[in-house]
Design a protein around this motif. Structure first.
Motif, PDB file in Angstrom:
ATOM      1  N   PHE A 261     -21.969 -29.346 -49.519  1.00 30.68           N
ATOM      2  CA  PHE A 261     -20.518 -29.422 -49.766  1.00 30.68           C
ATOM      3  C   PHE A 261     -19.860 -30.502 -48.902  1.00 30.68           C
ATOM      4  N   LEU A 262     -20.127 -30.448 -47.578  1.00 31.60           N
ATOM      5  CA  LEU A 262     -19.370 -31.316 -46.670  1.00 31.60           C
ATOM      6  C   LEU A 262     -19.921 -32.742 -46.604  1.00 31.60           C
ATOM      7  N   ASP A 263     -21.266 -32.877 -46.606  1.00 29.57           N
ATOM      8  CA  ASP A 263     -21.850 -34.207 -46.414  1.00 29.57           C
ATOM      9  C   ASP A 263     -22.187 -34.870 -47.746  1.00 29.57           C
ATOM     10  N   GLU A 264     -22.928 -34.148 -48.571  1.00 30.71           N
ATOM     11  CA  GLU A 264     -23.387 -34.769 -49.822  1.00 30.71           C
ATOM     12  C   GLU A 264     -22.353 -34.661 -50.931  1.00 30.71           C
ATOM     13  N   LYS A 265     -21.430 -33.773 -50.781  1.00 31.94           N
ATOM     14  CA  LYS A 265     -20.393 -33.517 -51.791  1.00 31.94           C
ATOM     15  C   LYS A 265     -21.006 -33.285 -53.177  1.00 31.94           C
ATOM     16  N   SER A 266     -22.133 -32.518 -53.183  1.00 28.50           N
ATOM     17  CA  SER A 266     -22.855 -32.300 -54.441  1.00 28.50           C
ATOM     18  C   SER A 266     -22.544 -30.944 -55.075  1.00 28.50           C
ATOM     19  N   PHE A 267     -21.803 -30.094 -54.388  1.00 24.68           N
ATOM     20  CA  PHE A 267     -21.404 -28.834 -55.020  1.00 24.68           C
ATOM     21  C   PHE A 267     -20.139 -28.303 -54.375  1.00 24.68           C
ATOM     22  N   LYS A 268     -19.480 -27.373 -55.098  1.00 26.37           N
ATOM     23  CA  LYS A 268     -18.257 -26.758 -54.575  1.00 26.37           C
ATOM     24  C   LYS A 268     -18.485 -25.254 -54.497  1.00 26.37           C
ATOM     25  N   PRO A 269     -18.478 -24.687 -53.279  1.00 25.09           N
ATOM     26  CA  PRO A 269     -18.774 -23.257 -53.120  1.00 25.09           C
ATOM     27  C   PRO A 269     -17.840 -22.363 -53.931  1.00 25.09           C
ATOM     28  N   GLY A 270     -16.639 -22.850 -54.182  1.00 28.08           N
ATOM     29  CA  GLY A 270     -15.704 -22.034 -54.965  1.00 28.08           C
ATOM     30  C   GLY A 270     -16.130 -21.890 -56.414  1.00 28.08           C
ATOM     31  N   LEU A 271     -17.048 -22.748 -56.858  1.00 25.49           N
ATOM     32  CA  LEU A 271     -17.359 -22.767 -58.293  1.00 25.49           C
ATOM     33  C   LEU A 271     -18.790 -22.370 -58.641  1.00 25.49           C
ATOM     34  N   GLY A 272     -19.605 -22.058 -57.647  1.00 21.35           N
ATOM     35  CA  GLY A 272     -20.982 -21.644 -57.967  1.00 21.35           C
ATOM     36  C   GLY A 272     -21.862 -21.708 -56.737  1.00 21.35           C
ATOM     37  N   ALA A 273     -23.169 -21.405 -56.929  1.00 22.83           N
ATOM     38  CA  ALA A 273     -24.101 -21.330 -55.792  1.00 22.83           C
ATOM     39  C   ALA A 273     -24.646 -22.711 -55.425  1.00 22.83           C
ATOM     40  N   TYR A 274     -25.003 -22.887 -54.150  1.00 20.81           N
ATOM     41  CA  TYR A 274     -25.647 -24.140 -53.729  1.00 20.81           C
ATOM     42  C   TYR A 274     -27.007 -24.277 -54.411  1.00 20.81           C
TER      43      TYR A 274
END
Ligand code: COA
Length: 278
Positions: A261-274
């Motif tokens: 989320f913070l470094d790679e900006k590849s997912f958003k915790p609010g919208l699904g699982a890592y």
């Protein structure tokens, strides 16, 4: 009393795509919970705990019943008339799988209520993490109709799951209600037409299967523990439990999720699982 049921007789298990389908299998007796079911379920859930292919457990019934509750003949009449030590053994084994074990089971559990669901079956239903019903499934706390109170741990299960007015209404009247009503009062998460029941249950199981299993396990344990604790004790327990889980997590989920989320900006915790496979 048969305390060593042959596996697969009273309970069928099928594992497919991560789901262990655990089916109470006495359709001719509306899956009434007999000693055979009790001792086979104890063995079945112990065995499934160690099976990595079984990620989510779905408990359901064969034929047109989920379960007609405890077997009036085989669970009550015969054991009550026999050796009190065996009766006690049966009741302990029943309590073990129906709530002590299921409530704290290390994998997510779903009750899929396909039909009749009475009395003792509420213990199983309430001990499962989630529950789905067919719209036309029929529920009832029928104990009052045949001269007992909802014993075992049924009244406690219902008191934890339902609002007081609903719990006492059904305890005192013994009225039946359908799956839609069960969803309305929060006894199940939702109800669907019967022909959609299996697919909707699979979809619900899939939602949990892409999450970190250790987090799921810890989250449900923590939920049940803090219900009995003070606010201060809960805060201490939850923080300690979370730290313990982070330390033990073999896939280091929390730091992986933060990095994505913070470094790679590849997912958003609010919208699904890592992404777990990295
Ligand atoms: N204990 C023992 N036997 C049960 C049972 C139970 N809880 N529920 C059903 N059965 C048996 C019946 O005695 C019958 O046996 P038989 O074929 O040898 O006569 C068989 O299962 C089928 O039951 P039947 O009543 O004919 O089925 P149905 O589809 O017409 O009705 C129910 C289904 C669930 C409404 C009805 O069986 C019932 O009221 N069962 C008792 C429910 C209950 O009060 N459970 C609470 C226990 S704590």
């Amino acid at each position: 009393m048969d305390t060593k049921a042959e596996p697969g007789t009273n309970v069928k298990i099928r594992i497919e795509d991560g789901i262990a389908w655990v089916t109470l299998n006495r359709p001719e007796k509306r899956n009434a919970i007999s000693p055979g079911i009790v001792f086979e379920m104890v063995a079945a859930i112990d065995q499934l705990e160690m099976n990595d292919d079984a990620k989510v457990l779905v408990i359901t019934g064969s034929g047109d019943a989920f379960s007609a509750g405890q077997d009036l003949k085989e669970y009550f009449r015969i054991p009550d008339a026999g050796d009190p030590r065996l009766r006690e053994r049966l009741h302990n084994a029943n309590a073990y799988w129906q709530w002590r074990r299921l409530m704290y089971y290390p994998k997510p559990t779903i009750a899929m209520v396909n039909g009749w669901c009475f009395g003792g079956a509420f213990q199983v239903l309430c001990a499962c993490d989630l529950a789905v019903a067919a719209d036309d499934a029929q529920f009832g706390l029928s104990e009052v109709n045949w001269g007992i109170i909802p014993a075992g741990i049924v009244t406690k299960s219902v008191a934890m799951a339902l609002a007081q007015r609903d719990a006492l209404y059904y305890i005192l009247t013994g009225d039946t209600f359908d799956g839609k009503r069960a969803a309305e009062i929060g006894l199940v998460n939702f109800s669907v037409p019967k022909d959609e029941l299996v697919d909707k249950t699979k979809a619900l199981a899939a939602k949990m299967m892409d999450k970190n299993p250790l987090v799921l396990r810890t989250a449900k344990t923590a939920y049940h523990r803090v219900r009995e604790m003070s606010w201060d004790a809960s805060a201490d327990y939850l923080n300690a439990k979370n730290d313990q889980m982070i330390m033990r997590d073999p896939e280091k989920g929390a730091s992986k999720g933060m990095k994505q989320f913070l470094d790679e900006k590849s997912f958003k915790p609010g919208l699904g699982a890592y992404k777990r496979e990295e």
